[in-house]
Design a protein around this motif. Structure first.
Motif, PDB file in Angstrom:
ATOM      1  N   ASP A 289     -22.004  11.909 -42.290  1.00  0.00           N
ATOM      2  CA  ASP A 289     -22.453  12.809 -41.234  1.00  0.00           C
ATOM      3  C   ASP A 289     -21.296  12.961 -40.244  1.00  0.00           C
ATOM      4  O   ASP A 289     -20.974  12.029 -39.469  1.00  0.00           O
ATOM      5  CB  ASP A 289     -23.691  12.245 -40.544  1.00  0.00           C
ATOM      6  N   MET A 290     -20.626  14.143 -40.270  1.00  0.00           N
ATOM      7  CA  MET A 290     -19.419  14.333 -39.460  1.00  0.00           C
ATOM      8  C   MET A 290     -19.736  14.275 -37.970  1.00  0.00           C
ATOM      9  O   MET A 290     -18.986  13.661 -37.194  1.00  0.00           O
ATOM     10  CB  MET A 290     -18.775  15.684 -39.817  1.00  0.00           C
ATOM     11  N   GLU A 291     -20.799  14.890 -37.535  1.00  0.00           N
ATOM     12  CA  GLU A 291     -21.128  14.875 -36.107  1.00  0.00           C
ATOM     13  C   GLU A 291     -21.391  13.457 -35.607  1.00  0.00           C
ATOM     14  O   GLU A 291     -20.920  13.058 -34.534  1.00  0.00           O
ATOM     15  CB  GLU A 291     -22.360  15.755 -35.864  1.00  0.00           C
ATOM     16  N   LYS A 292     -22.108  12.697 -36.405  1.00  0.00           N
ATOM     17  CA  LYS A 292     -22.387  11.325 -36.006  1.00  0.00           C
ATOM     18  C   LYS A 292     -21.114  10.485 -35.982  1.00  0.00           C
ATOM     19  O   LYS A 292     -20.911   9.652 -35.080  1.00  0.00           O
ATOM     20  CB  LYS A 292     -23.405  10.713 -36.972  1.00  0.00           C
ATOM     21  N   ALA A 293     -20.234  10.706 -36.975  1.00  0.00           N
ATOM     22  CA  ALA A 293     -18.985   9.943 -37.026  1.00  0.00           C
ATOM     23  C   ALA A 293     -18.095  10.268 -35.828  1.00  0.00           C
ATOM     24  O   ALA A 293     -17.502   9.377 -35.204  1.00  0.00           O
ATOM     25  CB  ALA A 293     -18.252  10.227 -38.338  1.00  0.00           C
ATOM     26  N   HIS A 299     -17.327   7.625 -28.498  1.00  0.00           N
ATOM     27  CA  HIS A 299     -17.972   6.560 -27.733  1.00  0.00           C
ATOM     28  C   HIS A 299     -17.153   5.274 -27.787  1.00  0.00           C
ATOM     29  O   HIS A 299     -17.023   4.550 -26.788  1.00  0.00           O
ATOM     30  CB  HIS A 299     -19.377   6.326 -28.290  1.00  0.00           C
ATOM     31  N   LYS A 300     -16.572   5.010 -28.955  1.00  0.00           N
ATOM     32  CA  LYS A 300     -15.755   3.807 -29.094  1.00  0.00           C
ATOM     33  C   LYS A 300     -14.507   3.890 -28.220  1.00  0.00           C
ATOM     34  O   LYS A 300     -14.118   2.908 -27.560  1.00  0.00           O
ATOM     35  CB  LYS A 300     -15.380   3.637 -30.560  1.00  0.00           C
ATOM     36  N   GLU A 301     -13.859   5.070 -28.191  1.00  0.00           N
ATOM     37  CA  GLU A 301     -12.653   5.228 -27.361  1.00  0.00           C
ATOM     38  C   GLU A 301     -12.984   5.098 -25.873  1.00  0.00           C
ATOM     39  O   GLU A 301     -12.264   4.454 -25.110  1.00  0.00           O
ATOM     40  CB  GLU A 301     -12.013   6.579 -27.643  1.00  0.00           C
ATOM     41  N   GLN A 302     -14.104   5.703 -25.460  1.00  0.00           N
ATOM     42  CA  GLN A 302     -14.489   5.604 -24.060  1.00  0.00           C
ATOM     43  C   GLN A 302     -14.807   4.166 -23.659  1.00  0.00           C
ATOM     44  O   GLN A 302     -14.414   3.704 -22.579  1.00  0.00           O
ATOM     45  CB  GLN A 302     -15.710   6.498 -23.806  1.00  0.00           C
ATOM     46  N   THR A 303     -15.451   3.465 -24.520  1.00  0.00           N
ATOM     47  CA  THR A 303     -15.747   2.066 -24.229  1.00  0.00           C
ATOM     48  C   THR A 303     -14.476   1.245 -24.135  1.00  0.00           C
ATOM     49  O   THR A 303     -14.325   0.383 -23.258  1.00  0.00           O
ATOM     50  CB  THR A 303     -16.662   1.496 -25.323  1.00  0.00           C
ATOM     51  N   GLN A 304     -13.519   1.525 -25.028  1.00  0.00           N
ATOM     52  CA  GLN A 304     -12.256   0.782 -25.012  1.00  0.00           C
ATOM     53  C   GLN A 304     -11.461   1.081 -23.733  1.00  0.00           C
ATOM     54  O   GLN A 304     -10.881   0.172 -23.127  1.00  0.00           O
ATOM     55  CB  GLN A 304     -11.444   1.151 -26.261  1.00  0.00           C
ATOM     56  N   ARG A 305     -11.438   2.324 -23.278  1.00  0.00           N
ATOM     57  CA  ARG A 305     -10.718   2.678 -22.045  1.00  0.00           C
ATOM     58  C   ARG A 305     -11.348   2.023 -20.822  1.00  0.00           C
ATOM     59  O   ARG A 305     -10.636   1.521 -19.943  1.00  0.00           O
ATOM     60  CB  ARG A 305     -10.721   4.192 -21.868  1.00  0.00           C
TER      61      ARG A 305
END
Length: 353
Positions: A289-293, A299-305
């Motif tokens: 599922d491209m949209e979910k991926a 979300h992962k990048e925002q959490t890491q920042r």
């Protein structure tokens, strides 16, 4: 000699009353011993049939002869003795007779009859009378005389020590007898339902004694749990609760069938099933599922920042200045001394806090 002649004449007269058991026919007679039939293919005497006086006698003698032939043929079969009676086993019938209703099926065996048959228990004939040591007379095993003898014998009943001394033992004995009669009637109805293949629900805890066994209590618990609309599917289990052995929901609720287990496969079948499963797994392509991926990656990048910003600490001596034209001064202020100029003069276009 006169006495001897009289006796012989009497015996001859008696013998004339009874006809001999041997019968002669011109043609052979066909038999069907299974249905007790005789086919007489000999021609009838038309003269005797036409005469009104001898017609009945002729038909009666003909019937008697054919019946005698049938009985002679029956007693040629092997015989056996059952309950002081000689019995002949008839063969299978060969003549198909029309019937308005189907042939009745043999009565199915009860539970006790099946158990006795499996264990080889044979029914033994009991005597009708039994000697009673207390009454000193022969007492029948059943009937109104048996009840009168029991009443005569139990004119006094001792009350046990562990029971209430004011309890009526005669009433208690009558109640136990009525319970036995009700139990036998219930078992009879169950046998009828089982023979007709009618499923009946299980009962809870039958009160037959003061103390119930562990099996009865477990059965009653399972019955109570399965009495809900969902058949006990959403009922919570008690701590250390074990389901009654052989008392599943399929036995408690009519129409609830047990799930059939698959038969144990052979090694060749099991090997083929495993190979088919591996081929099915390898031939499948994962669905992405491209949209979910993409949303998960963002979300992962925002959490890491956000974690990096939280972990960063400002250096010693640095100050954060807000504003478009603000400058971060990291140099230390010189100590104020004699002859030194004030370095903290305000400059146009800049603000300090």
């Amino acid at each position: 000699m006169d006495i001897v002649n009289e006796i012989l004449e009497k015996e001859q007269k008696k013998a004339e009353k009874y006809k001999p058991i041997t019968v002669e026919k011109h043609l052979d007679v066909e038999y069907d011993l299974g249905t007790l039939l005789v086919y007489d293919t000999n021609d009838l005497d038309s003269k005797l049939l036409d005469s009104n006086s001898n017609r009945d006698e002729y038909l009666q003698s003909l019937s008697r002869d054919n019946t005698q032939l049938l009985l002679n043929k029956i007693w040629e079969l092997p015989t056996e003795r059952i309950d002081e009676a000689i019995v002949v086993r008839l063969p299978q019938p060969t003549t198909v007779l029309p019937r308005s209703k189907p042939v009745p099926k043999p009565k199915p065996l009860t539970k006790w009859q099946e158990f006795a048959k499996a264990k080889g228990i044979t029914k033994q004939k009991k005597d009708k009378l039994k000697w009673d040591e207390q009454l000193q007379k022969w007492v029948p095993l059943y009937g109104f005389r048996k009840a009168a003898a029991e009443k005569e014998k139990d004119w006094l009943i001792e009350v046990p020590q562990h029971m209430d001394p004011m309890m009526d033992m005669y009433e208690k004995k009558a109640g136990e007898k009525s319970e036995k009669v009700a139990k036998n009637e219930l078992q009879r109805l169950k046998n009828i339902a089982r023979s007709r293949k009618v499923k009946i629900p299980r009962v809870g805890l039958p009160i037959t004694s003061d103390k119930a066994s562990a099996t009865q209590l477990s059965t009653a618990a399972v019955v109570a749990k399965a009495s809900t609309a969902s058949l006990g599917k959403f009922q919570d289990k008690l701590p250390k609760e074990q389901e009654a052995r052989g008392k599943g929901v399929h036995e408690l609720i009519p129409g609830k069938e047990r799930k059939r287990r698959a038969p144990v496969p052979t090694p060749q079948v099991e090997k083929q099933n495993n190979l088919n499963l591996i081929d099915k797994i390898l031939s499948k392509r994962p669905k992405i599922d491209m949209e979910k991926a993409v949303s998960q990656h963002i979300h992962k990048e925002q959490t890491q920042r956000s974690e990096e910003k939280k972990s960063m600490k400002p250096a010693k001596g640095k100050r954060k200045v807000k504003g478009n034209n603000a400058t971060n001064f990291s140099a230390k202020k010189p100590k104020a001394g004699k002859g030194q100029r004030n370095m903290n003069k305000k400059t146009p276009g800049r603000k300090r806090r």
